[in-house]
Design a protein around this motif. Structure first.
Motif, mmCIF file in Angstrom:
data_model
loop_
_atom_site.group_PDB
_atom_site.id
_atom_site.type_symbol
_atom_site.label_atom_id
_atom_site.label_comp_id
_atom_site.label_asym_id
_atom_site.label_seq_id
_atom_site.Cartn_x
_atom_site.Cartn_y
_atom_site.Cartn_z
ATOM 1 N N ASP A 275 -16.457 8.798 -0.137
ATOM 2 C CA ASP A 275 -17.415 9.408 0.773
ATOM 3 C C ASP A 275 -17.150 10.908 0.883
ATOM 4 O OD1 ASP A 275 -18.615 6.959 1.329
ATOM 5 O OD2 ASP A 275 -17.228 6.536 2.986
ATOM 6 N N ARG B 238 -13.133 10.417 0.969
ATOM 7 C CA ARG B 238 -12.505 9.408 1.822
ATOM 8 C C ARG B 238 -12.962 8.018 1.398
ATOM 9 N NH1 ARG B 238 -9.901 11.690 6.025
ATOM 10 N NH2 ARG B 238 -9.672 9.711 7.115
ATOM 11 N N ILE B 239 -12.043 7.081 1.501
ATOM 12 C CA ILE B 239 -12.354 5.663 1.378
ATOM 13 C C ILE B 239 -11.926 5.034 2.697
ATOM 14 C CG2 ILE B 239 -11.872 3.494 0.200
ATOM 15 C CD1 ILE B 239 -11.440 5.030 -2.370
ATOM 16 N N GLY B 240 -12.874 4.664 3.508
ATOM 17 C CA GLY B 240 -12.547 4.210 4.851
ATOM 18 C C GLY B 240 -11.948 5.360 5.641
ATOM 19 N N ASP B 241 -10.777 5.147 6.212
ATOM 20 C CA ASP B 241 -10.120 6.174 7.015
ATOM 21 C C ASP B 241 -9.123 6.996 6.209
ATOM 22 O OD1 ASP B 241 -11.453 5.361 9.350
ATOM 23 O OD2 ASP B 241 -9.943 3.811 9.764
ATOM 24 N N GLN C 118 -8.196 0.941 0.890
ATOM 25 C CA GLN C 118 -8.592 0.210 2.094
ATOM 26 C C GLN C 118 -7.413 -0.509 2.746
ATOM 27 O OE1 GLN C 118 -11.662 -2.218 0.426
ATOM 28 N NE2 GLN C 118 -13.140 -0.537 0.302
#
Length: 290
Positions: A20, A42-45, A245
């Protein structure tokens, strides 16, 4: 401390999906230009950065990869953990093309590469007895299995100079006498430099062939390797997404002390250190040198 995952992609892996807000950025290093720009998103947080080891379009040979600049650039942008993904040949029947090996040891047979950030004017010796981070390696193994890959936990990686593949005699030596499991051209001095930079480092070797020792497969066939590379690259992208993740964005101190590798490593007295080299080491060794 915030975790920042860096992924170094080997042959066949020149990009990753699912980031993202992804953006390619040029990162300057005092050790020269990195292999390419670095893709960060970003991937998730979790913040994730991707660097194609050979550059997009595969412009660097194993010998000319700017290993020091690559590791320095990743450390410079805040990376804390490095996942190395690379193609390799297998010395074991059970380690078949398409399988992934979570490397835990290396034999370094490279000879034409800069292998340390340190040198005359600032001497340091880090331990690489256990050259990979077991925690990050275990997480990568779980992620690869979740991605549908056959995974082998542990393996000795023979790092050769290249760019030619092994002779039959060399292949038999590495397999039968030295007890190596896989062979590649790029994980050294990368792993050593990651340790000097106090980064957790894990190596996932993606098997493409049986090198030249296997009587049923003959010499290494680059066409067959490329075909396997495509399948491996797709699996590697799934592995990276799953790994990102699974990792907490809050990073605790490394249980293997990868992040404190320089605590007692620098031997040169402060008043004898070369100021120019010290300035180059601001990202790599800034924690201990101020």
């Amino acid at each position: 401390m915030d975790r920042h995952l860096g992924v170094i992609g080997g042959s066949g892996l020149y990009n990753i999906d699912g980031l993202d807000g992804a953006d390619w950025q040029a990162v300057a290093s005092p050790f020269g230009a990195p292999s390419d720009q670095i893709l960060t998103g970003r991937i998730g947080d979790l913040t994730v950065s991707f660097l194609p080891r050979h550059g997009r379009g595969h412009i660097h040979s194993p010998t000319t990869v700017p290993y020091r600049a690559n590791i320095d650039a990743l450390k410079r942008i805040g990376v804390t953990d490095v996942l190395s993904v690379s193609a390799c040949g297998s010395f074991r029947e059970a380690m078949a093309p398409g399988d992934f090996v979570i490397v835990d040891q290396f034999i370094d047979r490279t000879f034409a590469r800069e292998k340390s950030f340190f040198g005359t004017g600032c001497v340091a010796h880090v331990s690489v007895a256990h050259p990979v981070c077991p925690t990050l390696g275990a997480a990568a193994a779980d992620a690869a299995r979740a991605a549908g890959v056959t995974v082998h936990d542990g393996g000795i990686y023979l790092a050769m100079e290249g760019p030619q593949f092994s002779t039959l005699a060399e292949s038999k030596l590495y397999r039968e006498v030295w007890g190596c499991d896989v062979i590649g051209m790029t994980n050294m001095p990368e792993a050593k430099l990651a340790r000097e930079a106090e980064l957790c480092y894990a190596s996932v070797a993606m098997i493409t062939d049986y090198d030249s020792w296997h009587p049923g497969h003959g010499a290494v066939d680059i066409t067959a390797i490329v075909e396997t590379l495509h399948g491996n690259a797709a699996a590697a992208r799934r592995m990276v997404a799953t790994l990102a993740q699974s990792l907490s964005p809050d990073r605790a101190p490394c249980s293997a002390k990868c992040d404190r590798a320089l605590d007692h490593a620098i031997l040169t007295a402060p008043d004898k250190r070369d100021p120019a080299l010290v300035a180059q080491l601001d990202a790599v060794a800034g924690r201990v040198m101020g």
